[in-house]
Design an enzyme around this catalytic site. Structure first.
Site, mmCIF file in Angstrom:
data_model
loop_
_atom_site.group_PDB
_atom_site.id
_atom_site.type_symbol
_atom_site.label_atom_id
_atom_site.label_comp_id
_atom_site.label_asym_id
_atom_site.label_seq_id
_atom_site.Cartn_x
_atom_site.Cartn_y
_atom_site.Cartn_z
ATOM 1 N N ASP A 103 0.832 -1.199 0.000
ATOM 2 C CA ASP A 103 0.000 0.000 0.000
ATOM 3 C C ASP A 103 0.871 1.256 0.000
ATOM 4 O O ASP A 103 1.828 1.355 0.766
ATOM 5 C CB ASP A 103 -0.891 -0.004 1.249
ATOM 6 C CG ASP A 103 -1.748 1.227 1.341
ATOM 7 O OD1 ASP A 103 -2.683 1.357 0.533
ATOM 8 O OD2 ASP A 103 -1.472 2.089 2.217
ATOM 9 N N GLU A 130 0.656 -1.177 -5.130
ATOM 10 C CA GLU A 130 -0.574 -0.396 -5.333
ATOM 11 C C GLU A 130 -0.197 1.035 -5.669
ATOM 12 O O GLU A 130 0.554 1.677 -4.946
ATOM 13 C CB GLU A 130 -1.423 -0.434 -4.056
ATOM 14 C CG GLU A 130 -2.715 0.357 -4.142
ATOM 15 C CD GLU A 130 -2.614 1.763 -3.558
ATOM 16 O OE1 GLU A 130 -3.527 2.571 -3.820
ATOM 17 O OE2 GLU A 130 -1.632 2.050 -2.847
#
Length: 489
Positions: A193, A234
């Protein structure tokens, strides 16, 4: 188990049932073989951002269950966990120890100490303006140590999410221990992330900094590769950046597809969609919806600026209960380039348009990911939105078992589940197989998937203006969606 070429569900631990045990029960009873994998959104103790401010990766949030529950889920589904490589909570052991002991702490180098990062006389206003920021001020937060002294730490996101100094030895040891533990407990895929923010370097915008970002990704790959686990970095940005990542052999997200499909179904023009599908990579996960909003910047230059503006404006016209204010500061929106809505409501709660959108996703290169609200064709949750004043909560409804039982009876959901189950078992969707795409001036698009050995084919023929389509497998009709009814043959 290794990553499988089967649709992956994205869900929180408490969004379909109250915890991981209930989630597994609901998936087994109501969803069946429509999904083969689960992206279990952050389930660790956390102090904010719905799990994305983790304070302790060694434990499962007790409200959701324990490691045994997670591992049990992994016996049936391949699993993806989130690792917030850019930041960690202020309630973490690292932060609390540093706050208490300052330079005597084992974690004195774990965070990016603002005053130590910059040379004397800097940062200047130009330095601050250059940074790719998520807020309208310098990305810093003050810390007051136990001895009363004060400094600032780098803080890109929310107040609870303090950035990690990824270059420090202590952080690298933490990465190794945490990633190995994740795989031990069932992770087959690690989602990194906000990784593009992780490298900070003077005289840059501190976003996706090359070549250092590749060194960071390679260091993670070296930890996970011997454990047979994959990485999914991501990033929400121009499609060329994920393309670079894909060229380095990593899985990537297709965040272009959501807006391009909306444009296609709003306008009745399939040509931009056909263009994107022809150039789209194969080693990817496709999305229409996630726990965040619908991305806009990802599709830039696949759609023109005028087409993006048209799509955004049309979304507010066509979409059911979608308002501009829900994606503004009034509802704590974190990213002005995302629109807060469920995908079903973005298509006006129109069953036929929605099924066509999912059919296109299924036929696109890669492995489909489907958010739990999207799996149940969920409408915008205005009650939760207004109760929390959090824009993204419009797409984060909490489903009880009873609600799920009712939703799967709806024809649009029942058909979607059948489509996903069919895609999961069809040999035509070989990731390395061939894809042929054609579009014409009559609002029609055709996508043909062929297995690597050439023995199996699947064909989608659709009219994107009328929202009608036919699906064939090896020349046998699987599904006809006409203007009046869905015929499952």
């Amino acid at each position: 188990m290794p990553v499988q070429n089967k649709a992956m569900l994205i869900t929180y631990s408490d969004s379909m049932g109250k915890n991981i045990k209930e989630l597994q029960y609901i998936l087994d009873k109501y969803i069946g073989d429509a999904i083969g994998g689960v992206h279990l959104l952050p389930f660790f103790p956390s102090t904010g951002d719905r799990g994305f401010a983790p304070s302790d990766y060694t434990r499962v949030n007790p409200d959701f269950g324990d490691w045994e529950d997670v591992e049990e889920l992994g016996k049936k589904y391949y699993l993806m966990f989130d690792f917030m490589i850019n930041h960690i909570s202020r309630e973490s052991i690292m932060y609390q120890d540093f706050k208490e002991k300052k330079d005597a702490s084992s974690y004195k180098d774990f965070f990016i100490r603002w005053e130590k990062f910059w040379p004397k006389g800097r940062p200047t206003k130009a330095d601050i303006d250059l940074i790719y920021k998520r807020k309208d001020k310098a990305p810093i937060q003050g810390i007051t140590f136990a001895d009363g002294s004060q400094e600032h730490l780098w803080n890109t996101f929310g107040d609870e999410q303090i950035d990690i100094n990824v270059k420090s030895k202590v952080a690298q040891e933490f990465f190794k221990d945490t990633l190995q533990s994740m795989v031990k407990h069932g992770a087959d895929l690690i989602r990194l992330d906000a990784f593009a923010y992780a490298i900070k370097k003077i005289d840059t915008n501190d976003f996706f900094i090359e070549p250092e970002i590749w060194d960071l990704l390679e260091s993670v790959r070296k930890i996970l590769e011997p454990l047979h686990a994959e990485i999914l970095p991501e990033i929400h940005e121009h499609y060329t950046i994920p393309a670079k990542i894909n060229e380095h052999g990593y899985f990537t997200y297709d965040f272009v597809l959501p807006l391009v499909i909306l444009y296609t179904l709003y306008s009745g023009n399939p040509k931009q969609l056909a263009k994107w599908l022809k150039m789209s990579p194969k080693k990817q996960f496709t999305t229409l919806d996630t726990h965040d909003g619908i991305g806009v910047v990802d599709a830039r230059d696949i759609l023109t600026d005028e087409e993006i503006d048209y799509t955004s404006n049309e979304l507010y016209k066509v979409g059911a209960n979608v308002k501009r204010t829900y994606s503004s500061a009034a509802y704590n929106n974190l990213d002005i380039y995302q629109i807060n809505s469920t995908y079903y409501s973005a298509l006006g709660n129109d069953d036929k348009a929605y099924l066509l959108a999912r059919a296109i996703q299924i036929f696109a290169p890669g492995i489909p990911q489907i958010y739990y609200v999207g799996l149940l064709a969920g409408e915008n949750d205005l009650d939760l939105l207004e109760k929390t004043k959090e824009g993204r909560n419009i797409n984060r409804h909490y489903y009880s078992e009873e609600e799920v039982a009712n939703e799967v009876q709806r024809p649009v959901v029942a058909c979607l589940l059948k489509l996903l189950a069919w895609r999961n078992r069809s040999a035509a969707f070989d990731l390395q197989g061939d894809i042929q795409v054609s579009a014409n001036d009559k609002n029609e698009i055709k996508i043909i998937r062929t297995s690597t050995n050439g023995q199996d084919t699947a064909e989608l023929t659709a009219n994107v203006a009328l929202k009608t389509f036919t699906i064939k497998e090896n020349d046998q009709i699987i599904l006809i969606e006409d203007q009046t009814d869905t015929k499952d043959i």
